[in-house]
Write an enzyme that holds these catalytic residues in place. Structure first.
Site, PDB file in Angstrom:
ATOM      1  N   GLN A 282      -0.377  -5.654  -4.506  1.00  0.00           N
ATOM      2  CA  GLN A 282       0.076  -6.504  -3.301  1.00  0.00           C
ATOM      3  C   GLN A 282       1.352  -5.415  -2.852  1.00  0.00           C
ATOM      4  OE1 GLN A 282      -1.049  -9.655  -2.316  1.00  0.00           O
ATOM      5  NE2 GLN A 282       0.257  -9.216  -0.631  1.00  0.00           N
ATOM      6  N   PHE A 283       0.809  -4.743  -1.796  1.00  0.00           N
ATOM      7  CA  PHE A 283       1.794  -3.830  -1.119  1.00  0.00           C
ATOM      8  C   PHE A 283       3.003  -4.716  -0.455  1.00  0.00           C
ATOM      9  CE2 PHE A 283       2.752  -1.679   3.034  1.00  0.00           C
ATOM     10  CZ  PHE A 283       3.038  -0.574   2.639  1.00  0.00           C
ATOM     11  N   THR A 284       2.725  -5.990  -0.031  1.00  0.00           N
ATOM     12  CA  THR A 284       3.633  -6.678   0.870  1.00  0.00           C
ATOM     13  C   THR A 284       4.779  -7.300   0.052  1.00  0.00           C
ATOM     14  OG1 THR A 284       2.108  -8.888   0.798  1.00  0.00           O
ATOM     15  CG2 THR A 284       2.011  -7.318   2.610  1.00  0.00           C
TER      16      THR A 284
END
Length: 149
Positions: free
Chosen positions: A78-80
């Site tokens: 989950q990059f965000t």
């Protein structure tokens, strides 16, 4: 490294209409990697996932870990989680690990959790994913290897 850990009755991740990972009871984990994360961050987050005591014991108290209770972990990159919106409305991802390094750290977390005896399912790194889950409780915890919260 940051993670959102949700105790779930079940969870799945779908990519292009195909289920690529699913679990019954256990943890849905969203994990984000910081550019300067190391093996120590991997170890911290993995240990927390395996040993968080949030499943009920015989007395109904949250006193058992995933390792003790059984169940799986669906771990999705989950990059965000490193999106910073303090300066405005559009997130800055300057602190997030990118590309190959982020994938190495993601794979290291999945491997470390699996090595502890937990069944691990995964999303597909970098893909657009549809994540579905039934949160049990709900129980949702935020983890940060740098103990920022």
């Amino acid at each position: 490294m940051r993670a959102i850990v949700q105790r779930v009755k079940n969870a799945s991740v779908t990519v292009e209409g195909k289920v690529v990972g699913q679990i019954g009871r256990g943890f849905m984990v969203l994990v984000g990697m910081k550019a300067d994360d190391t093996q120590a961050d991997v170890d911290y987050i993995s240990n927390k996932i395996v040993n968080l005591r949030v499943f009920e014991d015989e007395a109904g108290k949250m006193n058992r870990s995933l390792l003790e209770n059984g169940g799986g972990a669906l771990i999705v990159s989950q990059f965000t989680l490193y999106g910073d919106v303090r300066g405005g409305r559009r997130p800055s991802f300057i602190e997030a690990a990118c590309g190959e390094r982020a994938n190495e750290l993601y794979e290291a977390v999945c491997k470390k959790v699996a090595e502890s005896g937990i069944h691990v399912e995964r999303g597909i790194f970098g893909a657009m994913m549809d994540v579905a889950l039934i949160n049990d409780g709900p129980v949702t915890l935020l983890l940060d290897s740098r103990k920022g919260f």
